[in-house]
Design an enzyme around this catalytic site. Structure first.
Site, short mmCIF file in Angstrom:
data_model
loop_
_atom_site.label_atom_id
_atom_site.label_comp_id
_atom_site.label_asym_id
_atom_site.label_seq_id
_atom_site.Cartn_x
_atom_site.Cartn_y
_atom_site.Cartn_z
N GLU A 203 0.86 -1.06 0.03
CA GLU A 203 -0.05 -0.01 -0.09
C GLU A 203 0.94 1.48 0.07
O GLU A 203 0.64 2.11 0.96
CB GLU A 203 -0.79 -0.06 1.14
CG GLU A 203 -1.63 -1.25 1.36
CD GLU A 203 -3.37 -1.14 1.15
OE1 GLU A 203 -3.59 -0.26 0.24
OE2 GLU A 203 -3.80 -1.92 2.03
N CYS B 195 -18.72 -4.99 -16.51
CA CYS B 195 -18.89 -5.51 -17.69
C CYS B 195 -18.14 -7.01 -17.61
O CYS B 195 -18.54 -7.59 -18.62
CB CYS B 195 -18.42 -4.65 -18.92
SG CYS B 195 -16.83 -4.41 -19.22
N CYS C 84 -13.24 -6.16 -14.70
CA CYS C 84 -14.22 -5.00 -14.47
C CYS C 84 -15.57 -5.80 -13.97
O CYS C 84 -15.99 -6.84 -14.34
CB CYS C 84 -14.53 -4.48 -15.89
SG CYS C 84 -15.99 -3.02 -15.71
ZN LIG Z 1 -16.37 -2.52 -17.68
#
Ligand SMILES: [Zn+2]
Length: 205
Positions: free
Chosen positions: A84, A143, A140
């Protein structure tokens, strides 16, 4: 001393950065190197003194509040792993440069972009001084394509506003990886949604 190196692993949320860090650290442990793992002590996380990847792998880690404190814990280390990196203060660039000059191997992870799709903390400078940079992509969550490069902040399931603070303390927000087409950044003041692609505007000067 063997040659220095700084391997930087970056990308959006859920792209497997920490998993990749742990894989590389485990190889160093098998090679009997002295390894120290460090993560920033950020209030948004209530985890204990370890780092954990999303698939459940973990390693003990020292938590530090300020970048310069890292130097106190790594005097004998041959390998320093930093998780991080986007959350460390700007001294992190000098600290990593010093570790490299001492011949140590540094392996780090960090989000390249914040939820507004802007460079996060010292990550731009760190990418410049790294000896290798690996940019990982996530899937993603909207999608399903395999090219998610953005981190979407959601509050009550809706994309967070542009005016939302960079680091939320104790908030109910969640994050998900999105591709550039599915990423959204609503601007309450402008009363319109800004798509990731439209963020790439030319400056006026
Ligand atoms: Zn997407």
């Amino acid at each position: 001393m063997s040659g220095y190196s700084f391997e930087l692993i970056t990308g959006p949320m859920s792209c497997g950065k920490t998993e990749e860090l742990l894989r590389r650290v485990r190889r160093c442990i098998i090679a009997k190197k002295k390894v120290v793992v460090i993560s920033p002590d950020v209030d948004t996380r209530s985890k204990g003194d370890y780092i954990e990847s999303r698939n459940g792998l973990w390693l003990d880690a020292v938590k530090v509040k300020h970048s310069l404190q890292i130097l106190n814990f790594v005097k004998d280390a041959e390998v320093v792993a930093l998780d991080e990196l986007q959350f460390f203060d700007s001294n992190i660039v000098k600290v990593i440069s010093q570790l490299m000059s001492e011949g140590k191997k540094v392996i780090g992870t960090g989000l390249d972009l914040d939820f507004k799709a802007e460079p996060f903390g010292s990550m731009p400078e760190l990418m410049c001084i790294a000896t290798t940079v690996d940019k990982l992509h996530a899937v993603c969550m909207k999608c399903g394509c395999e090219h998610a490069t953005r981190t979407q902040r959601l509050i009550d399931g809706k994309p967070a506003d542009k005016s939302s603070p960079l680091i939320m303390i104790g908030g109910d927000e969640t994050y998900e990886a999105r591709c550039i087409k599915c990423y959204e950044l609503p601007d309450r003041n402008a009363k319109k949604k800004t798509l990731g692609l439209k963020l790439l505007q030319f400056s006026k000067d």
